[in-house]
Write a protein that holds these residues in place. Structure first.
Motif, PDB file in Angstrom:
ATOM      1  N   ALA A 146       5.026   1.962  10.002  1.00 36.50           N
ATOM      2  CA  ALA A 146       4.360   0.473  10.186  1.00 36.50           C
ATOM      3  C   ALA A 146       5.064  -0.568   9.607  1.00 36.50           C
ATOM      4  CB  ALA A 146       2.958   0.741   9.836  1.00 36.50           C
ATOM      5  N   HIS A 147       5.954  -0.148   8.608  1.00 43.24           N
ATOM      6  CA  HIS A 147       6.582  -1.188   7.666  1.00 43.24           C
ATOM      7  C   HIS A 147       8.375  -1.197   8.013  1.00 43.24           C
ATOM      8  CE1 HIS A 147       2.775  -1.819   5.512  1.00 43.24           C
ATOM      9  NE2 HIS A 147       2.824  -0.325   5.213  1.00 43.24           N
ATOM     10  N   LYS A 153      -2.302   9.561  -0.936  1.00 49.30           N
ATOM     11  CA  LYS A 153      -3.256   9.982   0.265  1.00 49.30           C
ATOM     12  C   LYS A 153      -2.468  11.275   0.742  1.00 49.30           C
ATOM     13  CE  LYS A 153      -5.809   8.851   4.086  1.00 49.30           C
ATOM     14  NZ  LYS A 153      -6.147   7.729   5.067  1.00 49.30           N
ATOM     15  N   ALA A 154      -1.021  11.099   0.981  1.00 50.44           N
ATOM     16  CA  ALA A 154      -0.617  12.302   1.840  1.00 50.44           C
ATOM     17  C   ALA A 154      -0.296  13.364   0.806  1.00 50.44           C
ATOM     18  CB  ALA A 154       0.900  11.725   2.184  1.00 50.44           C
ATOM     19  N   ASP A 196       0.496  -1.205  -0.007  1.00 49.36           N
ATOM     20  CA  ASP A 196      -0.123   0.227  -0.064  1.00 49.36           C
ATOM     21  C   ASP A 196       0.743   1.227   0.004  1.00 49.36           C
ATOM     22  OD1 ASP A 196      -2.312  -1.505  -0.019  1.00 49.36           O
ATOM     23  OD2 ASP A 196      -2.502  -1.457   2.177  1.00 49.36           O
ATOM     24  N   VAL A 201      -0.563   5.208   0.383  1.00 46.13           N
ATOM     25  CA  VAL A 201      -0.225   6.015   1.607  1.00 46.13           C
ATOM     26  C   VAL A 201       0.475   7.251   0.809  1.00 46.13           C
ATOM     27  CG1 VAL A 201       1.790   6.149   3.228  1.00 46.13           C
ATOM     28  CG2 VAL A 201       0.312   3.944   2.943  1.00 46.13           C
ATOM     29  N   LEU A 207       2.394  12.736   7.545  1.00 46.35           N
ATOM     30  CA  LEU A 207       1.157  11.565   7.288  1.00 46.35           C
ATOM     31  C   LEU A 207       1.897  10.353   6.391  1.00 46.35           C
ATOM     32  CD1 LEU A 207      -1.753  13.510   5.860  1.00 46.35           C
ATOM     33  CD2 LEU A 207      -1.473  12.444   8.175  1.00 46.35           C
ATOM     34  N   ALA A 208       2.732  10.731   5.615  1.00 50.84           N
ATOM     35  CA  ALA A 208       3.293   9.725   5.083  1.00 50.84           C
ATOM     36  C   ALA A 208       4.432   8.974   5.728  1.00 50.84           C
ATOM     37  CB  ALA A 208       3.934  10.182   3.535  1.00 50.84           C
ATOM     38  N   TYR A 262       4.424   8.368   9.021  1.00 50.12           N
ATOM     39  CA  TYR A 262       3.761   7.664  10.022  1.00 50.12           C
ATOM     40  C   TYR A 262       3.311   6.488   9.432  1.00 50.12           C
ATOM     41  CZ  TYR A 262       3.782  12.143  13.049  1.00 50.12           C
ATOM     42  OH  TYR A 262       4.310  13.100  13.824  1.00 50.12           O
ATOM     43  N   SER A 263       2.813   6.563   8.417  1.00 50.74           N
ATOM     44  CA  SER A 263       2.377   5.043   7.724  1.00 50.74           C
ATOM     45  C   SER A 263       3.321   4.455   7.390  1.00 50.74           C
ATOM     46  CB  SER A 263       1.327   5.636   6.647  1.00 50.74           C
ATOM     47  OG  SER A 263       0.330   6.177   6.888  1.00 50.74           O
TER      48      SER A 263
END
Length: 192
Positions: A65-66, A36-37, A29, A33, A58-59, A61-62
């Motif tokens: 997670a990876h 969206k940012a 994703d 991500v 925003l980018a 933070y997402s």
């Protein structure tokens, strides 16, 4: 290899003020991500620094997670309550596999010395520690930059990347997304 190729995620700013994120590893994703940012494969119109800061946040933070192998040396994500600074206390410059730094205060000079930078004879410039590979050079700047932030020092980093076109030509990147740069130059890194 380019200095943007050594970490899973590299966030930077081109000389013309465009924020970019380079993904050197596939993430589920990731395209969604980044889109969206507000990041796209094509340059957007310049935006206010606060907007670039928020969208890059925003980018990041997402993506965290990876992976935690993330480097942020972007000048456009350095926005704080103090506003823009025309004269940073520390200035780092990447050129042809080397890093130089310029310090404007005793505090910034001491900080560079603590991170292994040595003063160049007869000037106010400093060199990064000798014998470091490109990834290690990026990491020493990341550490010095973070240390400067904690001490309230303004920093500017010149990655030696003129425009987003220089990134798009690099075949190794799985994704190189860009976001328009600020109308003014920010001074502090966003908090995470």
């Amino acid at each position: 290899m380019a200095l943007t190729d050594h970490h899973d995620v590299f966030i930077g700013t081109t000389a013309d003020g465009v924020t970019f994120i380079v993904l050197n590893r596939h993430f589920q994703d990731a395209e969604r991500v980044l889109t969206k940012a507000g990041f796209t494969a094509d340059q957007l119109a310049p935006e206010l620094a606060e907007e670039v800061n928020d969208r890059a946040g925003l980018a990041v933070y997402s993506l965290l997670a990876h992976t935690t192998d993330l480097v942020d040396l972007s000048g456009t994500t350095r926005w704080g309550s103090a506003g823009p600074s025309s004269e940073p206390e520390l200035y780092f410059r990447f050129v042809n596999g080397t890093v130089t730094a310029t310090a404007k205060s005793d505090t910034s000079r001491a900080l560079l010395t603590m991170h292994g930078f040595t003063r160049t004879a007869g000037s106010s410039s400093y060199r990064a520690p000798a014998g470091l590979g490109e990834r290690a050079l990026v990491n020493v700047v990341v550490r010095a930059d973070s240390h400067a932030f904690v001490n309230g020092l303004s920093v500017r980093i010149d990655l030696g990347i003129a425009t987003p076109d220089a990134l798009r030509g690099a075949p190794r990147h799985s994704t190189a997304a860009v976001l328009g740069g600020p109308a003014t130059e920010p001074t502090q890194r966003r908090t995470r």
